[in-house]
Design a protein around this motif. Structure first.
Motif, PDB file in Angstrom:
ATOM      1  N   ARG A  19      20.174 109.244 -32.397  1.00 19.35           N
ATOM      2  CA  ARG A  19      21.404 108.831 -31.714  1.00 19.35           C
ATOM      3  C   ARG A  19      21.255 108.914 -30.190  1.00 19.35           C
ATOM      4  O   ARG A  19      22.158 109.350 -29.475  1.00 19.35           O
ATOM      5  N   ALA A  20      20.082 108.499 -29.739  1.00 23.17           N
ATOM      6  CA  ALA A  20      19.775 108.516 -28.310  1.00 23.17           C
ATOM      7  C   ALA A  20      20.491 107.387 -27.588  1.00 23.17           C
ATOM      8  O   ALA A  20      20.812 106.350 -28.186  1.00 23.17           O
ATOM      9  N   ASP A  21      20.734 107.593 -26.314  1.00 22.72           N
ATOM     10  CA  ASP A  21      21.291 106.562 -25.439  1.00 22.72           C
ATOM     11  C   ASP A  21      20.104 105.708 -24.979  1.00 22.72           C
ATOM     12  O   ASP A  21      19.294 106.163 -24.174  1.00 22.72           O
ATOM     13  N   PHE A  22      19.970 104.515 -25.546  1.00 24.24           N
ATOM     14  CA  PHE A  22      18.849 103.654 -25.168  1.00 24.24           C
ATOM     15  C   PHE A  22      19.222 102.195 -25.372  1.00 24.24           C
ATOM     16  O   PHE A  22      20.152 101.868 -26.087  1.00 24.24           O
ATOM     17  N   THR A  23      18.460 101.339 -24.722  1.00 28.06           N
ATOM     18  CA  THR A  23      18.595  99.894 -24.857  1.00 28.06           C
ATOM     19  C   THR A  23      17.226  99.333 -25.192  1.00 28.06           C
ATOM     20  O   THR A  23      16.219  99.765 -24.620  1.00 28.06           O
ATOM     21  N   VAL A  24      17.184  98.401 -26.124  1.00 28.80           N
ATOM     22  CA  VAL A  24      15.932  97.727 -26.454  1.00 28.80           C
ATOM     23  C   VAL A  24      15.924  96.398 -25.715  1.00 28.80           C
ATOM     24  O   VAL A  24      16.900  95.651 -25.763  1.00 28.80           O
ATOM     25  N   ARG A  25      14.843  96.128 -25.015  1.00 29.99           N
ATOM     26  CA  ARG A  25      14.699  94.878 -24.277  1.00 29.99           C
ATOM     27  C   ARG A  25      13.553  94.093 -24.920  1.00 29.99           C
ATOM     28  O   ARG A  25      12.404  94.486 -24.844  1.00 29.99           O
ATOM     29  N   TYR A  26      13.915  92.991 -25.605  1.00 32.32           N
ATOM     30  CA  TYR A  26      12.910  92.119 -26.216  1.00 32.32           C
ATOM     31  C   TYR A  26      12.620  90.972 -25.263  1.00 32.32           C
ATOM     32  O   TYR A  26      13.501  90.501 -24.544  1.00 32.32           O
ATOM     33  N   PHE A  27      11.380  90.515 -25.251  1.00 27.25           N
ATOM     34  CA  PHE A  27      11.024  89.351 -24.445  1.00 27.25           C
ATOM     35  C   PHE A  27       9.890  88.615 -25.132  1.00 27.25           C
ATOM     36  O   PHE A  27       9.095  89.209 -25.854  1.00 27.25           O
ATOM     37  N   GLU A  28       9.852  87.299 -24.944  1.00 27.55           N
ATOM     38  CA  GLU A  28       8.809  86.474 -25.557  1.00 27.55           C
ATOM     39  C   GLU A  28       7.486  86.755 -24.861  1.00 27.55           C
ATOM     40  O   GLU A  28       7.399  86.757 -23.639  1.00 27.55           O
ATOM     41  N   ARG A 128      17.094 105.814 -15.369  1.00 27.89           N
ATOM     42  CA  ARG A 128      16.585 105.285 -16.636  1.00 27.89           C
ATOM     43  C   ARG A 128      15.136 104.863 -16.428  1.00 27.89           C
ATOM     44  O   ARG A 128      14.782 104.344 -15.372  1.00 27.89           O
ATOM     45  N   ILE A 129      14.329 105.077 -17.453  1.00 27.05           N
ATOM     46  CA  ILE A 129      12.934 104.651 -17.418  1.00 27.05           C
ATOM     47  C   ILE A 129      12.705 103.690 -18.578  1.00 27.05           C
ATOM     48  O   ILE A 129      13.511 103.625 -19.507  1.00 27.05           O
ATOM     49  N   MET A 130      11.603 102.958 -18.510  1.00 25.21           N
ATOM     50  CA  MET A 130      11.238 102.041 -19.588  1.00 25.21           C
ATOM     51  C   MET A 130       9.835 102.353 -20.070  1.00 25.21           C
ATOM     52  O   MET A 130       8.991 102.783 -19.290  1.00 25.21           O
ATOM     53  N   PHE A 131       9.612 102.099 -21.360  1.00 20.77           N
ATOM     54  CA  PHE A 131       8.293 102.268 -21.965  1.00 20.77           C
ATOM     55  C   PHE A 131       8.239 101.383 -23.196  1.00 20.77           C
ATOM     56  O   PHE A 131       9.262 100.865 -23.646  1.00 20.77           O
ATOM     57  N   ILE A 140      11.723  99.894 -24.431  1.00 20.88           N
ATOM     58  CA  ILE A 140      12.887 100.768 -24.573  1.00 20.88           C
ATOM     59  C   ILE A 140      13.256 101.278 -23.187  1.00 20.88           C
ATOM     60  O   ILE A 140      12.386 101.702 -22.424  1.00 20.88           O
ATOM     61  N   GLU A 141      14.543 101.214 -22.879  1.00 25.17           N
ATOM     62  CA  GLU A 141      15.066 101.722 -21.617  1.00 25.17           C
ATOM     63  C   GLU A 141      15.996 102.886 -21.940  1.00 25.17           C
ATOM     64  O   GLU A 141      16.905 102.744 -22.772  1.00 25.17           O
ATOM     65  N   THR A 142      15.762 104.039 -21.306  1.00 24.02           N
ATOM     66  CA  THR A 142      16.537 105.230 -21.630  1.00 24.02           C
ATOM     67  C   THR A 142      16.449 106.243 -20.493  1.00 24.02           C
ATOM     68  O   THR A 142      15.478 106.217 -19.729  1.00 24.02           O
ATOM     69  N   PRO A 143      17.408 107.140 -20.375  1.00 24.19           N
ATOM     70  CA  PRO A 143      17.241 108.250 -19.429  1.00 24.19           C
ATOM     71  C   PRO A 143      16.139 109.189 -19.930  1.00 24.19           C
ATOM     72  O   PRO A 143      15.972 109.375 -21.147  1.00 24.19           O
ATOM     73  N   LEU A 144      15.391 109.784 -19.021  1.00 26.36           N
ATOM     74  CA  LEU A 144      14.304 110.694 -19.395  1.00 26.36           C
ATOM     75  C   LEU A 144      14.780 111.810 -20.335  1.00 26.36           C
ATOM     76  O   LEU A 144      14.110 112.077 -21.340  1.00 26.36           O
TER      77      LEU A 144
END
Length: 161
Positions: A19-28, A128-131, A140-144
């Motif tokens: 139940r983490a606070d995160f966003t998934v960023r998909y790209f082609e 927020r960081i991304m990995f 995935i973008e989320t706070p550390l």
């Protein structure tokens, strides 16, 4: 089945389960991009987009290190952070059997086994960081602190100056 469900990875599932606070960023992306290209594609500051590197110490223990995509891992600093004498990068062909991820899609979350994980201390400078989200074309973008709830990640000075 929705397009988003088709692309769910172990990393995304684990973030959801926590139940983490995160966003998934998909790209082609037909093939692996460099970290700098990923940051540019997503319009992100390369200093807050992290690549995931898997290493092996002289002791045989594996470690995961996350560094900004514009930086390089300092193997001496990495060994010091891990309390090891020496650390080397694993061979690309060893990545999939060891982690379950391929080059260009390796995430610190959802690996086959949980390895000691370190992130460059500069991650603390960003809200927020991304990995990698566990596959090419997924970030995935989320706070550390949210990442640290899912994977015990330690901050350390591990990049080449």
């Amino acid at each position: 089945m929705s397009k988003e469900k088709e692309h769910k990875t172990n990393a995304v599932r684990e973030m959801e389960a926590a139940r983490a606070d995160f966003t998934v960023r998909y790209f082609e992306c037909p093939e692996a991009l460099s970290g700098m290209e990923v940051a540019a594609t997503l319009g992100q500051d390369p200093d807050c987009v992290f690549k995931t590197l898997v290493t092996q110490a002289k002791s045989g223990q594996h470690y995961v290190f996350m560094v900004p995509v514009a930086c390089e891992l300092d193997l001496k600093k990495a060994a010091q952070a891990a309390g090891e004498k020496a650390i080397t990068m694993i061979k690309s062909r060893e990545l999939l059997p060891l982690t379950g991820y391929i080059h260009g899609g390796c995430s610190p979350v959802g690996m086959k086994k949980l390895f000691p994980t370190f992130i460059d201390e500069t991650a603390e400078l960003y809200d927020r960081i991304m990995f990698s989200g566990g596959r090419i074309g997924c970030q995935i973008e989320t706070p550390l602190p949210e990442l640290q709830r899912v994977v015990p990640v330690k901050c350390a000075d591990i990049t080449v100056v």
